[in-house]
Design a protein around this motif. Structure first.
Motif, PDB file in Angstrom:
ATOM      1  N   MET A  60      72.695  30.265 -86.643  1.00 67.72           N
ATOM      2  CA  MET A  60      73.499  30.950 -85.633  1.00 67.72           C
ATOM      3  C   MET A  60      72.724  32.107 -85.009  1.00 67.72           C
ATOM      4  SD  MET A  60      77.261  30.987 -87.443  1.00 67.72           S
ATOM      5  CE  MET A  60      77.997  31.874 -86.092  1.00 67.72           C
ATOM      6  N   VAL A  61      72.011  32.850 -85.835  1.00 69.64           N
ATOM      7  CA  VAL A  61      71.226  33.992 -85.333  1.00 69.64           C
ATOM      8  C   VAL A  61      70.152  33.509 -84.360  1.00 69.64           C
ATOM      9  CG1 VAL A  61      69.506  35.728 -85.996  1.00 69.64           C
ATOM     10  CG2 VAL A  61      71.646  35.541 -87.272  1.00 69.64           C
ATOM     11  N   ARG A  62      69.438  32.455 -84.739  1.00 74.22           N
ATOM     12  CA  ARG A  62      68.392  31.925 -83.857  1.00 74.22           C
ATOM     13  C   ARG A  62      68.971  31.442 -82.530  1.00 74.22           C
ATOM     14  NH1 ARG A  62      66.760  27.529 -85.640  1.00 74.22           N
ATOM     15  NH2 ARG A  62      67.682  27.440 -87.716  1.00 74.22           N
ATOM     16  N   PHE A 110      60.930  41.214 -79.118  1.00 78.87           N
ATOM     17  CA  PHE A 110      62.367  41.465 -79.243  1.00 78.87           C
ATOM     18  C   PHE A 110      63.042  40.304 -79.966  1.00 78.87           C
ATOM     19  CE2 PHE A 110      66.777  41.212 -78.000  1.00 78.87           C
ATOM     20  CZ  PHE A 110      67.209  42.532 -78.089  1.00 78.87           C
ATOM     21  N   THR A 111      62.699  39.072 -79.568  1.00 72.30           N
ATOM     22  CA  THR A 111      63.319  37.893 -80.177  1.00 72.30           C
ATOM     23  C   THR A 111      62.989  37.808 -81.662  1.00 72.30           C
ATOM     24  OG1 THR A 111      63.101  36.731 -78.062  1.00 72.30           O
ATOM     25  CG2 THR A 111      63.554  35.386 -80.009  1.00 72.30           C
ATOM     26  N   ASN A 155      61.058  30.267 -89.100  1.00 71.87           N
ATOM     27  CA  ASN A 155      61.984  29.959 -88.005  1.00 71.87           C
ATOM     28  C   ASN A 155      61.962  31.032 -86.927  1.00 71.87           C
ATOM     29  OD1 ASN A 155      62.925  27.479 -88.836  1.00 71.87           O
ATOM     30  ND2 ASN A 155      64.610  28.318 -90.032  1.00 71.87           N
ATOM     31  N   ALA A 156      61.771  32.290 -87.326  1.00 72.62           N
ATOM     32  CA  ALA A 156      61.722  33.385 -86.356  1.00 72.62           C
ATOM     33  C   ALA A 156      60.492  33.255 -85.462  1.00 72.62           C
ATOM     34  CB  ALA A 156      61.714  34.737 -87.077  1.00 72.62           C
ATOM     35  N   VAL A 157      59.356  32.897 -86.065  1.00 77.84           N
ATOM     36  CA  VAL A 157      58.125  32.697 -85.294  1.00 77.84           C
ATOM     37  C   VAL A 157      58.305  31.530 -84.324  1.00 77.84           C
ATOM     38  CG1 VAL A 157      55.704  31.992 -85.434  1.00 77.84           C
ATOM     39  CG2 VAL A 157      56.606  33.676 -87.049  1.00 77.84           C
ATOM     40  N   ALA A 158      58.834  30.414 -84.829  1.00 73.94           N
ATOM     41  CA  ALA A 158      59.044  29.232 -83.989  1.00 73.94           C
ATOM     42  C   ALA A 158      60.023  29.522 -82.856  1.00 73.94           C
ATOM     43  CB  ALA A 158      59.548  28.066 -84.833  1.00 73.94           C
ATOM     44  N   ALA A 159      61.106  30.212 -83.174  1.00 80.41           N
ATOM     45  CA  ALA A 159      62.122  30.529 -82.166  1.00 80.41           C
ATOM     46  C   ALA A 159      61.574  31.456 -81.086  1.00 80.41           C
ATOM     47  CB  ALA A 159      63.345  31.165 -82.826  1.00 80.41           C
ATOM     48  N   SER A 160      60.693  32.381 -81.472  1.00 81.59           N
ATOM     49  CA  SER A 160      60.104  33.317 -80.503  1.00 81.59           C
ATOM     50  C   SER A 160      59.248  32.582 -79.483  1.00 81.59           C
ATOM     51  CB  SER A 160      59.259  34.367 -81.234  1.00 81.59           C
ATOM     52  OG  SER A 160      60.049  35.106 -82.136  1.00 81.59           O
ATOM     53  N   LEU A 209      57.993  22.689 -80.132  1.00 84.56           N
ATOM     54  CA  LEU A 209      58.684  23.430 -79.077  1.00 84.56           C
ATOM     55  C   LEU A 209      58.107  24.840 -78.917  1.00 84.56           C
ATOM     56  CD1 LEU A 209      62.398  22.348 -79.695  1.00 84.56           C
ATOM     57  CD2 LEU A 209      60.914  21.687 -77.795  1.00 84.56           C
ATOM     58  N   ALA A 210      57.731  25.453 -80.030  1.00 85.73           N
ATOM     59  CA  ALA A 210      57.104  26.782 -79.971  1.00 85.73           C
ATOM     60  C   ALA A 210      55.772  26.704 -79.232  1.00 85.73           C
ATOM     61  CB  ALA A 210      56.899  27.331 -81.379  1.00 85.73           C
TER      62      ALA A 210
END
Length: 229
Positions: A60-62, A110-111, A155-160, A209-210
């Motif tokens: 949800m956060v991502r 920021f992301t 996941n944070a790195v990939a999402a960014s 995707l990243a």
């Protein structure tokens, strides 16, 4: 670069986005408790262990902050091209590539920061309350937390990186709605959960995707001198 980033953050009052991010965290918390009580009413075992809880919170956060990133892209870049205010910025003795790179760096940092800190905040509050009132039959252990940390970081790195993909769609016609809608589409495809499975669980999907997102950013910076304003 750092000075450019500071100037951009001051110019767009990005402190207000921090407040919105905090508000988003409490919305996520509210949704989590709503899901918890719904599963209890329906006697659904979906949220009976903390591993599942932590995974849902991270997902949800991502999702929230990938969409958040598209709003930042729309504000910092697409809007400037759409309303041609970027021409004023390009009149200053500042390298165009450095200017756009600083904007994208703000979005990425920021992301990434928002995903990490939001995971920590939402997880802490949710788990403290559920543990205090024994709302979940499982016990939260240090082992579960330590195993989850690398998962969140990856996941944070990939999402960014993934969060930069909407830049491609937004720059085609300098469309703010297209930028945001494309991020919603990405989130709905990657984070949608079916039978406790999502595309994000397939490791090469978020990594690919990243990489696409980073490639989009690179092309945006590389071709900046050729872009018509």
């Amino acid at each position: 670069m750092l000075n450019l980033m500071r100037l951009e953050m001051k110019k767009y009052h990005l402190g207000s986005y921090v407040k919105r991010a905090i508000f988003a965290n409490f919305v996520i918390l509210a949704v989590m408790f709503m899901l918890l009580f719904i599963t209890k009413i329906e006697e659904d075992p979906g949220l009976e262990n903390y591993q599942t809880v932590l995974t849902i919170i991270d997902s949800m956060v991502r999702a929230v902050f990938i969409i958040f990133a598209s709003v930042l892209i729309a504000k910092l870049i697409i809007g400037e091209y759409k309303y041609k205010t970027i021409t004023l910025a390009f009149m200053y003795p500042i390298n165009r590539k450095k200017l756009i790179a600083s904007k994208l760096a703000i979005v990425i940092l920021f992301t990434f920061s928002a995903i990490i800190l939001s995971n920590a905040l939402v997880t802490t509050i949710f788990c403290v309350i559920t543990e205090s009132f024994r709302l979940i039959p499982d016990t939260l252990t240090t082992t579960i937390i330590m195993q989850h940390i690398p998962f969140v970081l990856m996941n944070a790195v990939a999402a960014s990186g993934m969060a930069l993909i909407p830049l491609y769609f937004g720059m085609r016609k300098y469309s703010i709605p297209t930028t945001i809608l494309s991020s919603i589409l990405i989130v709905s495809v990657v984070s949608s959960n079916t039978g406790n499975f999502s595309l994000n669980d397939i490791i090469f999907v978020p990594i690919t995707l990243a990489m696409i997102g980073i490639s989009v950013a690179y092309l945006a910076i590389r071709n900046i001198e050729k872009v018509d304003i």
